[in-house]
Scaffold this active site. Structure first.
Site, PDB file in Angstrom:
ATOM      1  N   CYS A   1      14.196 -16.601   2.996  1.00  0.00           N
ATOM      2  CA  CYS A   1      13.211 -17.160   4.085  1.00  0.00           C
ATOM      3  C   CYS A   1      11.763 -16.572   3.456  1.00  0.00           C
ATOM      4  CB  CYS A   1      13.247 -16.746   5.206  1.00  0.00           C
ATOM      5  SG  CYS A   1      14.642 -17.477   6.113  1.00  0.00           S
TER       6      CYS A   1
ATOM      7  N   CYS B   1      13.739 -17.130  11.835  1.00  0.00           N
ATOM      8  CA  CYS B   1      15.205 -17.215  12.129  1.00  0.00           C
ATOM      9  C   CYS B   1      15.232 -15.702  12.668  1.00  0.00           C
ATOM     10  CB  CYS B   1      15.699 -17.289  10.814  1.00  0.00           C
ATOM     11  SG  CYS B   1      15.928 -16.080   9.878  1.00  0.00           S
TER      12      CYS B   1
ATOM     13  N   ASN C   1       9.446 -19.275   0.881  1.00  0.00           N
ATOM     14  CA  ASN C   1      10.947 -19.454   0.848  1.00  0.00           C
ATOM     15  C   ASN C   1      11.431 -19.845  -0.594  1.00  0.00           C
ATOM     16  OD1 ASN C   1       9.885 -21.999   1.640  1.00  0.00           O
ATOM     17  ND2 ASN C   1      12.059 -22.673   2.139  1.00  0.00           N
TER      18      ASN C   1
ATOM     19  N   CYS D   1      14.982 -12.794  10.079  1.00  0.00           N
ATOM     20  CA  CYS D   1      13.479 -12.376   9.824  1.00  0.00           C
ATOM     21  C   CYS D   1      12.762 -11.642  10.867  1.00  0.00           C
ATOM     22  CB  CYS D   1      12.934 -13.483   9.463  1.00  0.00           C
ATOM     23  SG  CYS D   1      13.206 -14.345   8.087  1.00  0.00           S
TER      24      CYS D   1
ATOM     25  N   GLU E   1      14.967 -20.812  -2.659  1.00  0.00           N
ATOM     26  CA  GLU E   1      16.356 -21.027  -2.408  1.00  0.00           C
ATOM     27  C   GLU E   1      16.946 -20.816  -3.715  1.00  0.00           C
ATOM     28  OE1 GLU E   1      16.044 -25.188  -0.592  1.00  0.00           O
ATOM     29  OE2 GLU E   1      15.439 -24.505   1.227  1.00  0.00           O
TER      30      GLU E   1
ATOM     31  N   GLU F   1       9.380 -15.480   5.295  1.00  0.00           N
ATOM     32  CA  GLU F   1       8.991 -14.311   6.079  1.00  0.00           C
ATOM     33  C   GLU F   1       9.548 -12.930   5.524  1.00  0.00           C
ATOM     34  OE1 GLU F   1      10.160 -17.018   7.310  1.00  0.00           O
ATOM     35  OE2 GLU F   1       9.932 -17.416   9.246  1.00  0.00           O
TER      36      GLU F   1
END
Ligand code: THU
Length: 135
Positions: free
Chosen positions: A58, A91, A47, A94, A49, A60
């Protein structure tokens, strides 16, 4: 055909390794992900940010996009690693992105404790998905 446990072990190892590169100064929540392509290649990511929080990505999706950007179009498996007590679920965003390239993919959510590992078919996590066949 079922994916061998040797290959899945390597996929999990790559997801765990990728978590070491997470850029997560805001949440402090490091995630690593790795995808297995139908050609047997593994692409991994973490991930990433951003100070503008909504721009965070993310692990994924970063791994899926990386695989696709390298030419993959079909994904067989996705491993998600977090150094947490409980396994982390992908999530919704994803799940939807995985549906585009891996409708039949197996999703493995893992931690440092193998007994906490959880496996799902994408269809379990995103039933009645909207996808390429919907258009
Ligand atoms: N995150 C992932 O990378 N994957 C997940 O499955 C859950 C959440 C990231 C996004 C954000 O950087 C941090 O974890 C906290 O939500």
């Amino acid at each position: 055909m079922a994916i061998s446990e040797v290959v899945l072990d390597e996929l999990k190892r790559r997801a765990r390794e990728a978590a070491g590169h997470a850029y997560a100064p805001y949440s402090g929540f490091a995630v690593g992900a790795a995808v297995l392509t139908d050609g047997g290649e593994i692409h991994s990511s973490a991930n990433v940010e951003n100070a503008s929080f909504g721009l965070s990505n993310c692990a994924e999706r970063n791994a899926i996009f990386q695989a696709v950007a390298h030419g993959a179009r079909k994904l067989e498996a996705l491993a998600i690693y977090t150094p947490t007590a409980a396994a982390t679920m992908p999530c919704g965003a994803c799940r939807q992105v995985l549906a585009e390239f891996g409708a039949d993919a197996v999703i493995i959510c893992c931690t440092n404790d193998d007994s906490r590992e959880r496996r799902f078919a994408l269809a379990e996590l995103l039933p009645a998905a909207f996808g390429p066949a919907s258009l």
